[in-house]
Write a protein that holds these residues in place. Structure first.
Motif, PDB file in Angstrom:
ATOM      1  N   LEU A   1       0.816  -1.211   0.000  1.00 16.02           N
ATOM      2  CA  LEU A   1       0.000   0.000   0.000  1.00 16.02           C
ATOM      3  C   LEU A   1       0.859   1.273   0.000  1.00 16.02           C
ATOM      4  O   LEU A   1       0.635   2.190  -0.789  1.00 16.02           O
ATOM      5  N   VAL A   2       1.851   1.295   0.882  1.00 18.61           N
ATOM      6  CA  VAL A   2       2.642   2.509   1.028  1.00 18.61           C
ATOM      7  C   VAL A   2       3.422   2.795  -0.256  1.00 18.61           C
ATOM      8  O   VAL A   2       3.455   3.943  -0.743  1.00 18.61           O
TER       9      VAL A   2
ATOM     10  N   ILE B   1       0.189  -0.339  13.571  1.00 10.48           N
ATOM     11  CA  ILE B   1       1.255   0.542  14.033  1.00 10.48           C
ATOM     12  C   ILE B   1       2.405   0.552  13.025  1.00 10.48           C
ATOM     13  O   ILE B   1       2.946   1.605  12.677  1.00 10.48           O
ATOM     14  N   ARG B   2       2.750  -0.643  12.514  1.00  6.60           N
ATOM     15  CA  ARG B   2       3.845  -0.738  11.531  1.00  6.60           C
ATOM     16  C   ARG B   2       3.547   0.077  10.285  1.00  6.60           C
ATOM     17  O   ARG B   2       4.375   0.869   9.826  1.00  6.60           O
ATOM     18  N   ILE B   3       2.344  -0.096   9.742  1.00 10.16           N
ATOM     19  CA  ILE B   3       2.019   0.575   8.478  1.00 10.16           C
ATOM     20  C   ILE B   3       1.866   2.086   8.678  1.00 10.16           C
ATOM     21  O   ILE B   3       2.405   2.881   7.913  1.00 10.16           O
ATOM     22  N   LEU B   4       1.161   2.462   9.725  1.00 10.64           N
ATOM     23  CA  LEU B   4       0.968   3.891   9.970  1.00 10.64           C
ATOM     24  C   LEU B   4       2.306   4.578  10.237  1.00 10.64           C
ATOM     25  O   LEU B   4       2.517   5.714   9.817  1.00 10.64           O
ATOM     26  N   SER B   5       3.218   3.870  10.903  1.00 11.62           N
ATOM     27  CA  SER B   5       4.525   4.468  11.173  1.00 11.62           C
ATOM     28  C   SER B   5       5.253   4.759   9.869  1.00 11.62           C
ATOM     29  O   SER B   5       5.867   5.821   9.712  1.00 11.62           O
TER      30      SER B   5
ATOM     31  N   GLN C   1       6.871   8.959   5.893  1.00 15.85           N
ATOM     32  CA  GLN C   1       6.867   9.514   4.537  1.00 15.85           C
ATOM     33  C   GLN C   1       6.233  10.905   4.496  1.00 15.85           C
ATOM     34  O   GLN C   1       6.256  11.561   3.460  1.00 15.85           O
ATOM     35  N   GLY C   2       5.639  11.329   5.590  1.00 16.13           N
ATOM     36  CA  GLY C   2       5.084  12.678   5.637  1.00 16.13           C
ATOM     37  C   GLY C   2       3.566  12.765   5.520  1.00 16.13           C
ATOM     38  O   GLY C   2       3.008  13.856   5.502  1.00 16.13           O
TER      39      GLY C   2
ATOM     40  N   PRO D   1       0.699   6.157  15.565  1.00 22.18           N
ATOM     41  CA  PRO D   1       1.297   7.421  15.118  1.00 22.18           C
ATOM     42  C   PRO D   1       0.304   8.245  14.308  1.00 22.18           C
ATOM     43  O   PRO D   1       0.481   8.441  13.126  1.00 22.18           O
ATOM     44  N   VAL D   2      -0.752   8.721  14.938  1.00 25.06           N
ATOM     45  CA  VAL D   2      -1.772   9.500  14.237  1.00 25.06           C
ATOM     46  C   VAL D   2      -1.776  10.923  14.778  1.00 25.06           C
ATOM     47  O   VAL D   2      -1.293  11.182  15.880  1.00 25.06           O
ATOM     48  N   GLN D   3      -2.316  11.844  13.971  1.00 28.49           N
ATOM     49  CA  GLN D   3      -2.330  13.257  14.366  1.00 28.49           C
ATOM     50  C   GLN D   3      -3.713  13.736  14.763  1.00 28.49           C
ATOM     51  O   GLN D   3      -3.859  14.785  15.357  1.00 28.49           O
TER      52      GLN D   3
END
Ligand code: C2E
Ligand code: MG
Ligand code: MG
Ligand code: MG
Length: 294
Positions: free
Chosen positions: A129-130, A164-168, A173-174, A196-198
């Motif tokens: 996906l990334v 967590i792995r994917i979101l990190s 990547q920004g 790691p969400v905003q």
């Protein structure tokens, strides 16, 4: 007799099942054809600063313009698209359209705000996906910082370590990331802390339950305050969904929620309509220049 009746029932259910399966296959085929015929389009809903009404960002929401069925809302086809896997073909097309739209607004001299894109659980679980996402951004010339991904709380919590792995990696990547429909999945706060969400988006059901007089709904008001407080504690932006009344806006503001989206401000709209609300880049540059001079 009993046997006959049983067989009859069996036939009845089989026929109903056949019809359902047939319909699902028909709709799936229609969706696949629709993708080839460019029938999927995006509407955008502003997320506004509750205090000023200024646009903070946009959420892209897909629609299906079917030649006979008219404009079909995502609630009617996204769940099936997830089930059949069609979403894995549609999702990348949505991201591509979002990127192209950002470039089109910029080419028209407008300032394109950050755009939030919904990622379904199925897409989120797919390998690569990334990489694919970055590829699309490179091809269209859009910076990751311009894109936010919304993943629902329930999808995020399905496999937390993987999430967590994917979101990190996305975060590195920004990309910005928010948790959609927050409060509906009873997630462990311990996990939320690790994501790691905003931003978290208060599910619209909680905002709607405030009604037109939040004081008259003390329990619902307490839930919304608790979610806002949780966001503050974890250092997350809190976005309220489904803001429909001025009373809800006042309540949210009074309790520290900065950003909202809802019919009170704007329904999701086609890109041309949204363009009328976007500031022009030349004006922004001119203002900066005149500030610099004074
Ligand atoms: P969501 O991401 O939670 O989007 C919010 C939904 O609430 C949108 O419905 C929006 O039009 C609606 N909404 C916004 N403000 C208000 C309000 O004040 N009152 C009311 N009653 N509704 C409001 P929509 O566009 O029909 O989308 C429904 C759902 O379909 C979305 O929920 C999302 O889960 C899914 N969806 C939409 N677009 C996409 C997409 O591009 N990809 C994926 N994977 N899912 C999508
Ligand atoms: Mg959303
Ligand atoms: Mg939502
Ligand atoms: Mg939703």
């Amino acid at each position: 007799r009993a046997k006959n009746q049983g067989r009859h029932n069996y036939n009845f259910y089989t026929r109903e099942l056949d019809t359902q399966l047939h319909e699902r296959m028909t709709v799936d085929q229609a969706m696949r054809r629709g993708l080839e015929n460019h029938e999927f389009l995006l509407h955008f809903q502003p997320r506004v600063e509750l205090a000023s009404g200024r646009i903070h960002s946009l959420e892209a929401l897909v629609r299906w313009q079917h030649p006979e069925w008219g404009l079909v809302s995502p609630g009617r086809f996204i769940p099936l698209a997830e089930e059949t896997g069609f979403i894995l073909a549609l999702g990348p097309e949505i991201l591509r359209q979002v990127c192209q739209q950002i470039r089109a607004w910029e080419a028209a001299g407008l300032e394109a705000p950050p755009v939030a894109v919904n990622l379904s659980g199925r897409e989120f679980q797919q390998k690569g996906l990334v990489e694919r996402t970055l590829e699309t951004l490179k091809e269209t010339g859009v910076e990751p910082g311009h894109i936010e991904f919304e993943i629902t709380e329930s999808a995020a919590m399905r496999s937390v370590e993987r999430t967590i792995r994917i979101l990190s990696r996305m975060h590195e990547q920004g990309f910005h990331i928010s948790i959609d429909d927050f409060g509906t999945a009873y997630s462990s706060l311990n996990y939320l802390k690790r994501l790691p969400v905003q931003a978290i988006k208060i599910d619209q059901s909680f905002v709607m339950d405030l009604g037109d007089d939040p004081d008259a709904h003390p329990e619902d008001a307490a839930i919304v305050r608790a979610i806002i407080g949780l966001g503050e504690t974890l250092g997350l932006e809190v976005i309220a969904e489904g803001v429909e009344t001025a009373a809800q806006q006042r309540f949210l503001l009074a309790h520290g929620c900065r950003i909202g989206q809802g019919f009170l401000f704007s329904r999701p709209q086609p890109a041309e309509v949204i363009a009328q609300y976007l500031p022009s880049r030349t004006k922004a540059i001119a203002t900066q220049a005149s500030r610099g001079r004074s």
